[in-house]
Design a protein around this motif. Structure first.
Motif: not given
Length: 149
Positions: A124-138
């Protein structure tokens, strides 16, 4: 006396069997002629001395692709987990909130091999939020720089 003799002879047989199994040369005091003289000794089968077959470690292309996809999924989960720490510091996703727990669910799904879209849909997490978290994590030290579409 018979019991002691039996123990001594059986220990000699055990030593000879162990030496044969491990490929050692039999000891000088215990040879085949000694075995032939034993009438009541139990019969121990010989262990074949063949070379073991080599095991093939090659994997099928499907198995290789599955393993690679799972490793990438785990790396994405690690990136999102670190991105979640950064999001907490930036006050975007606070610790313990409902969205925080949903992102944790998405991380667990990714670590179990789900794809990014599937983890987003099921948690139930929006994909753009996961993408942003992944970008910060990288952006952390030691993160791999893979491209995910």
């Amino acid at each position: 006396m018979k019991y002691i003799t039996w123990l001594i002879l059986s220990s000699y047989l055990l030593v000879a069997f162990t030496e044969a199994a491990w490929g050692f040369q039999p000891s000088a005091s215990f040879t085949q002629s000694t075995l032939d003289n034993l009438e009541d000794a139990p019969i121990i089968p010989r262990v074949p001395q063949n070379n073991p077959q080599k095991i093939k470690l090659s994997r099928s292309p499907e198995e290789t692709a599955t393993r690679l996809a799972q490793e990438v999924s785990i790396q994405i989960a690690n990136d999102i987990a670190y991105g979640l720490v950064i999001a907490h510091e930036k006050r975007q996703v606070r610790y313990g909130t409902r969205m925080y727990r949903k992102v944790q669910t998405a991380i667990n799904l990714l670590r179990r091999g789900a794809g990014l879209d599937g983890a987003s849909r099921r948690s139930g997490v929006p994909r753009p939020l996961l993408d942003k978290l992944m970008q910060w994590g990288q952006q952390r030290p030691g993160a791999s720089r893979h491209h995910v579409e």
